[in-house]
Design a protein around this motif. Structure first.
Motif, short mmCIF file in Angstrom:
data_model
loop_
_atom_site.label_atom_id
_atom_site.label_comp_id
_atom_site.label_asym_id
_atom_site.label_seq_id
_atom_site.Cartn_x
_atom_site.Cartn_y
_atom_site.Cartn_z
N ILE A 180 -56.00 4.97 14.48
CA ILE A 180 -55.94 4.00 16.12
C ILE A 180 -56.90 5.04 16.30
CG2 ILE A 180 -53.69 4.56 16.13
CD1 ILE A 180 -52.98 6.89 14.58
N GLU A 227 -53.07 4.20 5.58
CA GLU A 227 -51.55 4.70 7.01
C GLU A 227 -50.87 4.60 5.94
OE1 GLU A 227 -50.39 2.42 10.47
OE2 GLU A 227 -48.47 2.21 9.46
N ALA A 246 -51.35 10.24 15.20
CA ALA A 246 -50.55 9.77 15.95
C ALA A 246 -49.11 9.64 16.19
CB ALA A 246 -51.52 8.93 17.10
N ASP A 247 -48.79 8.09 17.04
CA ASP A 247 -47.89 7.81 16.46
C ASP A 247 -47.03 7.88 14.73
OD1 ASP A 247 -47.13 7.52 19.36
OD2 ASP A 247 -46.99 5.86 19.70
N SER A 248 -48.30 7.16 14.18
CA SER A 248 -48.55 7.30 13.05
C SER A 248 -49.78 8.31 11.94
CB SER A 248 -49.07 5.85 11.75
OG SER A 248 -50.13 5.28 12.61
N GLU A 277 -40.63 11.39 7.83
CA GLU A 277 -40.33 11.85 9.23
C GLU A 277 -39.10 13.37 9.52
OE1 GLU A 277 -42.47 10.18 12.67
OE2 GLU A 277 -42.93 8.51 11.06
N SER A 293 -42.46 17.53 8.31
CA SER A 293 -43.79 17.51 9.67
C SER A 293 -44.81 17.48 9.58
CB SER A 293 -43.43 18.54 10.90
OG SER A 293 -44.34 18.40 12.12
N SER A 353 -46.90 6.66 5.33
CA SER A 353 -45.89 6.76 6.07
C SER A 353 -44.73 7.86 4.92
CB SER A 353 -44.55 5.56 5.60
OG SER A 353 -44.55 5.11 4.09
#
Length: 261
Positions: free
Chosen positions: A167, A94, A129-131, A99, A103, A96
């Motif tokens: 996800i 994942e 998606a959300d992450s 943000e 983008s 990070s």
């Protein structure tokens, strides 16, 4: 066995031979053999080859619980051998990043990963998606941790996560049906991009079009169902289905245009 080659392009015969060698290895040496991440077209090859090996079952997995992922690894398993998800040797990360200031698109992330000098075959789905999450071959996960620290000049941080947190890989697409005079790549690209065939031909000859992640510079290249076509400055589309030939001699194709690139 040789007759299977007539159902695939000459350009695909090396991949077909490589995959067949993995089937032979699993069958002759009696242990499970793992492939790299395969695109839909390559999985079509595996499925075709599996019909010649009754003693081998094929299992696909791309990480998480989603069976509809674009890119998955295949495990070729002899009879009576048990399989578990760890056998697929997949790591899920994942990402990070700040943000508020930048983008990131699928294209940005894939480009940064490829700049590490890795082969596309060791990279699975990239899901935004959300992450942002993506799957890789576990054998090279340390390369990502060590080297993938910036995209578009923005610092990023990678965290390895459990597979069950990966996800769903629902790639946003727009489905269109096109009528083409042939299955040639220049004709199909012209119809999808809604431009003149001469312009599409020029794109192809300049190396701006890829099919299944390989540059195609021959306008007469024939498109097949399952192909993933990438056009520079446009994005990607999938040839979902070759539906029918019309009475006027044209071909109807179902195309899925990726809308997140």
């Amino acid at each position: 066995m040789k007759e299977i080659f007539q159902h695939f392009r000459k350009e695909e015969h090396n991949v077909l031979t490589l995959l067949n060698g993995k089937f032979e290895q699993a069958s002759n040496q009696y242990y499970a053999v793992l492939t790299d991440f395969l695109n839909p077209r390559e999985r079509t090859m595996v499925d075709s080859l599996s019909g010649y090996y009754d003693d081998i079952s094929v299992h696909y997995y791309g990480g998480g619980e989603n069976s509809e992922r674009e890119r998955m690894r295949a495990l070729l398993v002899p009879e009576y051998i048990d399989v578990n998800l760890n056998d697929f040797e997949i790591t899920v990360f994942e990402m990070s990043y700040p943000e508020k200031f930048v983008s990131l698109s699928h294209r940005n992330i894939l480009g940064a990963i490829m700049s590490l000098g890795l082969d596309r075959s060791v990279i699975g789905d990239i899901v935004i998606a959300d992450s942002i999450q993506f799957a890789v071959s576990s054998t090279i996960k340390d390369v990502f941790i060590r080297s993938l620290n910036k995209i578009k000049n923005a610092p990023i941080n990678l965290k390895e996560i459990p597979h069950e947190e990966f996800i769903e890989s629902k790639i946003p697409t727009k489905t269109v049906n096109i009528l083409s005079s042939s299955y040639r790549i220049d004709a199909v690209v012209a119809n999808v991009l809604k431009e003149g065939r001469a312009k599409s031909k020029e794109r192809i000859e300049k190396g701006k079009v890829k099919v299944n992640h390989s540059i195609v510079d021959e306008p007469s290249f024939i498109i097949e169902s399952g192909d993933v076509v990438s056009v520079r400055s446009f994005g990607r589309f999938f040839v979902a289905e070759q539906i029918a030939e019309t009475k006027k001699g044209k071909y109807r194709l179902e195309i899925k245009i990726v809308t997140d690139d």
